[in-house]
Every structure is written in C-alpha cells, then in structure tokens.
Design an enzyme around this catalytic site. Structure first.
Site, mmCIF file in Angstrom:
data_model
loop_
_atom_site.group_PDB
_atom_site.id
_atom_site.type_symbol
_atom_site.label_atom_id
_atom_site.label_comp_id
_atom_site.label_asym_id
_atom_site.label_seq_id
_atom_site.Cartn_x
_atom_site.Cartn_y
_atom_site.Cartn_z
ATOM 1 N N LYS A 288 40.445 21.731 79.873
ATOM 2 C CA LYS A 288 38.883 22.302 79.620
ATOM 3 C C LYS A 288 38.719 21.394 78.153
ATOM 4 O O LYS A 288 39.312 21.229 77.628
ATOM 5 C CB LYS A 288 39.057 23.933 78.930
ATOM 6 C CG LYS A 288 37.764 24.276 78.884
ATOM 7 C CD LYS A 288 38.126 25.961 78.625
ATOM 8 C CE LYS A 288 36.668 26.705 78.448
ATOM 9 N NZ LYS A 288 36.750 28.080 78.303
ATOM 10 N N GLU A 376 37.640 44.200 83.647
ATOM 11 C CA GLU A 376 36.719 45.500 83.097
ATOM 12 C C GLU A 376 36.959 46.628 83.454
ATOM 13 O O GLU A 376 37.194 47.668 82.458
ATOM 14 C CB GLU A 376 35.282 45.051 83.093
ATOM 15 C CG GLU A 376 34.565 43.891 82.474
ATOM 16 C CD GLU A 376 34.816 42.752 83.188
ATOM 17 O OE1 GLU A 376 34.504 41.331 82.463
ATOM 18 O OE2 GLU A 376 35.377 42.638 84.351
ATOM 19 N N ARG A 404 30.558 46.401 85.884
ATOM 20 C CA ARG A 404 31.714 46.252 86.653
ATOM 21 C C ARG A 404 32.496 47.272 86.709
ATOM 22 O O ARG A 404 33.645 47.633 87.568
ATOM 23 C CB ARG A 404 32.420 45.112 86.444
ATOM 24 C CG ARG A 404 31.403 43.607 86.734
ATOM 25 C CD ARG A 404 31.955 42.492 85.830
ATOM 26 N NE ARG A 404 33.208 42.095 86.137
ATOM 27 C CZ ARG A 404 33.461 40.930 86.859
ATOM 28 N NH1 ARG A 404 32.671 40.332 87.351
ATOM 29 N NH2 ARG A 404 34.817 40.622 87.012
#
Length: 632
Positions: A288, A376, A404
């Site tokens: 990243k 979640e 969600r």
C-alpha cells in the site's frame, strides 16, 4: 495537469489505446500513472495509498481484458484512481470528489467501465458472480468477469457468502486478491494471518495448468471429471504440504502468491488464467502506497492524507491550535476517561480504530478494545454477547456502514435490550465521499425499533454527557449519532453529568414560530434565527427516541407554525416523528420539515456546499423562517 508532462500516458484516453502498446512499455506506463496520481491527489485530496498499491494490477487488467465488454468489479473503490485515469477521465481527474466533478468511487452512472457500486467493502465477489451468471444467460459467453478484492475486504462476511456460492454455481469467474496486509488500519483476524502464510508453488501451478489444457484438448477432461480430479489433487497436495488451501477446498483454483508490482508478470498470469474454465483466484502481494516512500512507511496515515508536497512528502496540515476538536477525538478521549472509571466498559470497532479515534483507548487499554475487521454485523452481535454477560461495549461504527448491521441491531441487541452503546460516527452529510458514505438514513431506519434510545448531541459537551449517561445502569441499547469533522467548542472538556433520557432543551425563546432541531445542525439554526430578525423559539430535541413529550406539548400549545431541521432524510426522520406526535396528541400546527430531499441520493461535495444544496445551511434556514412566517 499538463498533457505534455507524460509521454505514454498522454497517448492513452481509453484502455483500447493502452492495448496498442507493447508489453515492454507497460512499466513506463505504470511509472507515469503513479506520478499522475501523486501530483493530482497532493493538491486535490482523496484516497491515496490504496491506488498507488494497485497501479501495476490496474494496467495489467485493462491491458489483458477487453474492457468495458469484459467486466472488472472493484471492491470498495479506494484503489480505483488509476482505473479512472485510464478510462476516459484523465482530464477530469482534477475534479475528483469536488462538487459537480467526477464521483469519489466508481459508479455505472459515470462510466461504462465502472461496473458496479463500490463504496462499501466485500461486495465485489457476489456482484461479479451475478455478472458472470448473467453473461451466460444473455448470450455473452465470451465475456470475462474479474472481481478485485483486498485482504481487508476478504474478512467481511459477504465475501465468504460470495465465495461459498462461487464454489457451487457454474462460472468462470476470476477473483484477484490484492493482499497488502492492510484495510485502512492494519488488517486483523484469522483470515489475514492465513493469507500471510499461504504459499503455493509457481512451477507446480504451471505444470498443472498445462496438463489440464492438454487433457481438455484430448477430450479426457469434461466438467465432472475435472471437478473430481481437482478434489483428488487438492487432497494429495494438502497431505504432502501439510497445508489446507481454503480456496481450493471450495473448488476454487488458487494461484499465488505472486508479486503484485511486476506488471509484465501479472500480464502473463492474467493471460494464462483468462480463458481457464471454472472459478479461480489469483493472489497478489502488494504494498500500500507503493512507489511513494512516505506512504509506504505510514500507509494508515497516507490512506487519505489531505494535501501534501509531492516532492518532500510533507503533509500540509492546517493549524488547529485554538480550534475545536473533531467529534471523533472527543469521543475517543471521553471513552478512555469513562473506561478508567468503569471497568465494565470495552470498545469495539470494525476496522476503524484510527478513523473513530478508538485507538486512544486501544493504546492505553489494549486488552479492552477489539478491532474485529470489516465486519459490522459481527461487531454488533459480538458486542451483544459481551453485554449479555456483564460488560458495557461502546461499539463505534460509521453511520453508513451500520446499515450493514441492521438485522443485528434488531435481533441481537434490541430484542433483549442489551446495554450496548452504539456510537454512529460520520452521521449526516459527510462531504466528498458522497452517496455511499452519507450517514443520513440512521434516524429513519432505527426510529421504529423497540427498546432503542436514540440521541444526537448538538456539540462536544452534549456528546460527553450522552456517553456518560449511556453507560449508567439500566439504560439498555443506546444509540448516539454524531458527525464527521470538527465541533464548535474550543473548551470541549466539561463535567460528566447525566442527561435524563428523553429530555430536550430550549435554546432560545420567541413568539412567532418554533424551530425544532436535532444534532449539530442546531448551530446553523441558531445563526439563522439571529439573522432572521424575527421572534423565533429554538428547541434542541436531543432525543429522537423517546421524544420529549413535555417539550413538544409546550410547542404544540404555543405555536401554529413549526419548522423541523435535521441532518438526515426527511422521510421517516425527526420531522416525521414530530408530526406524528402532534397529530397523536390533538395538535395540528403547520409543519415545515427541512432535511435531505425525499427519494434522492445526495451527491458529493464539501459539507457547506451540500448543506446549501439541501436547504439546511444557516442562510437557507433563515429564508425558510422568513418565508414561513410571512405565509397566511
């Protein structure tokens, strides 16, 4: 951006132009594409490190596959800036995330190269499988479908549901696993550890691939035989290597891991896999922030770093001395303060410890904070389990992501009225992240659910007091929603005192009209009333549920005209709650509800721009007050 700055990139408007180049030119394209992203995001902030990490993969995918006829389904979309630049939006990329500019995440509304909505994690495999099945059913037998998913997103439950269905549904889907050991913060959990240690021999895969091609060409390898051979092969390999491959255990061919920054090698791999029958997964290790040293060294900070000097890597951070803190920081510091006083308090976050500032408690009390990854629903149910047996979890989820976990909130918290404090960060308009991230549905969605207490603080003092109140005995499931960004109080610390549940407050008095607000938009209301030059009463409702009957009774008795203001959808929100209460109690005032427009997703832009667009900025509210008073 000057067109002449880049040699090859300036020749590429669409992927068809990219495919005219030789494979030996692709490393130069990657270098220019990476520099383009650095230059643009340094002055027009957005998601940064993720896109740098997939430059080679992005170029290789568009080089090998015939997009847009072939489908590339991105997961989340943080990493899709290179994709945007290569698909007709290089000239417009300087408008990315700006009001009226190109959208923050890929969407089919903007480009035929954007195949699906991708603002929330873990949906790419399911969506791509649907497209793969649709291709077979609609006569597009030669269409290739690729899902690109990160290792953080792979921890989400929907990704596993998709994998399960991929393994049992006839398809030729290619899943590319972009494994950088990160989501936004560092990725966590068993799947992450599994991916870190997973290895498969490249020479073995080459031999196996060639053998399968030969057997199929000779007619020895029909689908039934192929599945049987794969199962036998996987069993033998697992026995020899003492390692079970979870993907091949689901009859998904696995290839990797490979270096995700060798563009010519990725092209070679994609060409090998392109026409292979059946589902397969290509595992790539990436870094990243690749190619920009500051981002490589601090990927979490550089996920969305704001403006920075591209030459020195110095971030341009506004002077925040004598400025109000962010709501999230008030939450994080107050949570630690409460946890030091109450040993039952624990913290839970789904992969957002830095984003919600739970990292403050995590640093001080690592054994009492839990980052559960991009999950979640699990975060809510896990919190419910701890609450059932004596703890008080503060479960912090961004409002748009809490969508969600709707069933989990109902089934696993509310029915038992468990003492979980559900903190909905980023509630209301969030700005440049746009429609997928605005936290504007929570009040309307949660209001009908029994046993919930729902509150929204007008400022930092109110947030601290609501957090203190929520962890007191017998408060049940307690929802606190608050916005992204800075508050209004420089001196934000205050005594931790209980606020009686279901009580609002009068901010100012007046005779001509009453304005009822909830949350920080109340400060816009206060300014509007000051500018209007009228006698207007202002009430901060504070609790959406239970409503303050005494406050509303006073308003109903005194006023014939009421304006409600909320930073959420009008349909079913706070204004609707006030209307229902008034009608139920025999009051019939004229009510003007201000909030987000009905049946319409709000676009991206700065929060002030979007407040003006929705008519809930101070000037728009002032106009509404004056116009409403003047109506006969």
């Amino acid at each position: 951006m000057n067109q002449h700055k880049f040699g090859l990139l300036s020749q590429i408007k669409y992927p068809a132009d990219l495919r005219k180049l030789s494979i030996d030119q692709l490393p130069e394209v990657c270098e220019e594409l990476r520099q383009n992203i650095i230059d643009e995001v340094s002055v027009n902030p957005g998601h940064f490190a993720s896109s740098l990490g997939v430059v080679e993969l992005t170029v290789a995918l568009h080089y090998v596959f015939d997009t847009p006829e072939d489908r590339i389904v991105w997961d989340v979309g943080h990493q899709a800036y290179g994709h945007k630049i290569l698909t007709g939006r290089r000239e417009q990329f300087c408008t990315n995330r700006k009001f009226g500019g190109i959208r923050p995440f890929p969407t089919p509304f903007e480009s035929e190269y954007d195949t699906f909505t991708c603002g929330h994690a873990s949906n790419s495999i399911s969506a791509a499988l649907g497209m793969a099945v649709a291709a077979k059913k609609t006569g597009h037998d030669n269409r290739h479908v690729v899902a690109v998913i990160g290792d953080g997103s792979m921890s989400g439950g929907l990704a596993f549901e998709g994998l399960n269905n991929v393994s049992s549904t006839p398809n030729d889907l290619l899943i590319v696993l972009n494994d950088n050991d990160m989501s936004i913060d560092r990725a966590v959990g068993g799947m992450e550890q599994y991916l870190l240690h997973l290895d498969t021999n490249e020479t073995y895969n080459k031999i196996r691939f060639k053998a399968s091609q030969w057997l199929h060409a000779k007619g020895y390898l029909n689908d039934n035989r192929r599945k049987g051979i794969i199962r036998l092969n996987n069993a033998i390999k697992s026995a020899i290597s003492h390692q079970q491959n979870i993907f091949e255990g689901m009859n998904i061919r696995y290839f990797g891991p490979f270096d995700g920054h060798q563009v010519k090698e990725i092209v070679r791999l994609l060409r090998q896999l392109k026409d292979m029958r059946g589902p397969k997964l290509l595992h790539l290790h990436t870094i990243k922030g690749k190619g920009y040293e500051p981002a490589e060294k601090a990927a979490t900070i550089w996920h969305a770093p704001g403006k920075f000097d591209p030459q020195t890597g110095e971030r341009i951070i506004p002077n925040t001395s004598n400025q109000p803190p962010k709501f999230q920081d008030v939450f994080g510091k107050t949570l630690l303060e409460l946890a030091e006083q109450n040993p039952k308090i624990v913290g839970v976050t789904p992969a957002m410890p830095s984003g919600c500032s739970m990292n403050i408690m995590m640093k001080a009390m690592g054994d009492r904070t839990f980052d559960v990854g991009i999950a979640e629903g699990h975060a809510v149910t896990f919190s419910g389990g701890m609450a059932k047996d004596g703890l008080i979890p503060f479960c912090n989820i961004y409002s748009s992501f809490a969508q969600r976990a709707y069933d989990n909130i109902i089934h696993d918290l509310a029915i038992l009225n468990l003492p979980v404090v559900l903190c909905l960060d980023r509630a209301g308009l969030v700005g440049e992240d746009g429609a997928t991230h605005h936290g504007v549905f929570d009040m309307a969605a949660l209001r009908p659910i029994p046993n919930l207490t729902i509150a929204s603080p007008m400022d930092e003092h109110e947030l601290r007091r609501l957090m203190y109140t929520a962890q007191l005995p017998d408060k049940g499931t307690f929802v606190i929603r608050y916005p992204r960004g800075n508050g209004v109080l420089v001196d934000w610390r205050c005594p931790l005192e209980e606020i009686p549940v279901g009580t609002g407050r009068k901010i100012s008095d007046g005779d001509e009209l009453a304005v009822i607000s909830i949350g920080p938009v109340g400060y816009e209301v206060a300014k509007a009333i000051q500018w209007a030059g009228k006698s207007v009463a202002h009430y901060d409702l504070r609790f959406l549920k239970p409503l303050d009957g005494n406050l509303l009774d006073e308003v109903g008795r005194r006023f014939k005209k009421i304006i409600t203001v909320e930073d959420g959808v009008r349909n079913g929100g706070m204004g609707s709650a006030v209307l229902e209460w008034m009608d139920d109690h025999g009051y019939h005032p004229q009510v003007l509800r201000l909030g987000l427009p009905d049946d319409h997703f709000v676009v991206h832009g700065s929060v002030p721009e979007l407040q003006q667009l929705c008519g809930i900025d101070a000037e728009s509210i002032r106009e509404s007050i004056v116009d409403f008073i003047s109506q006969v």
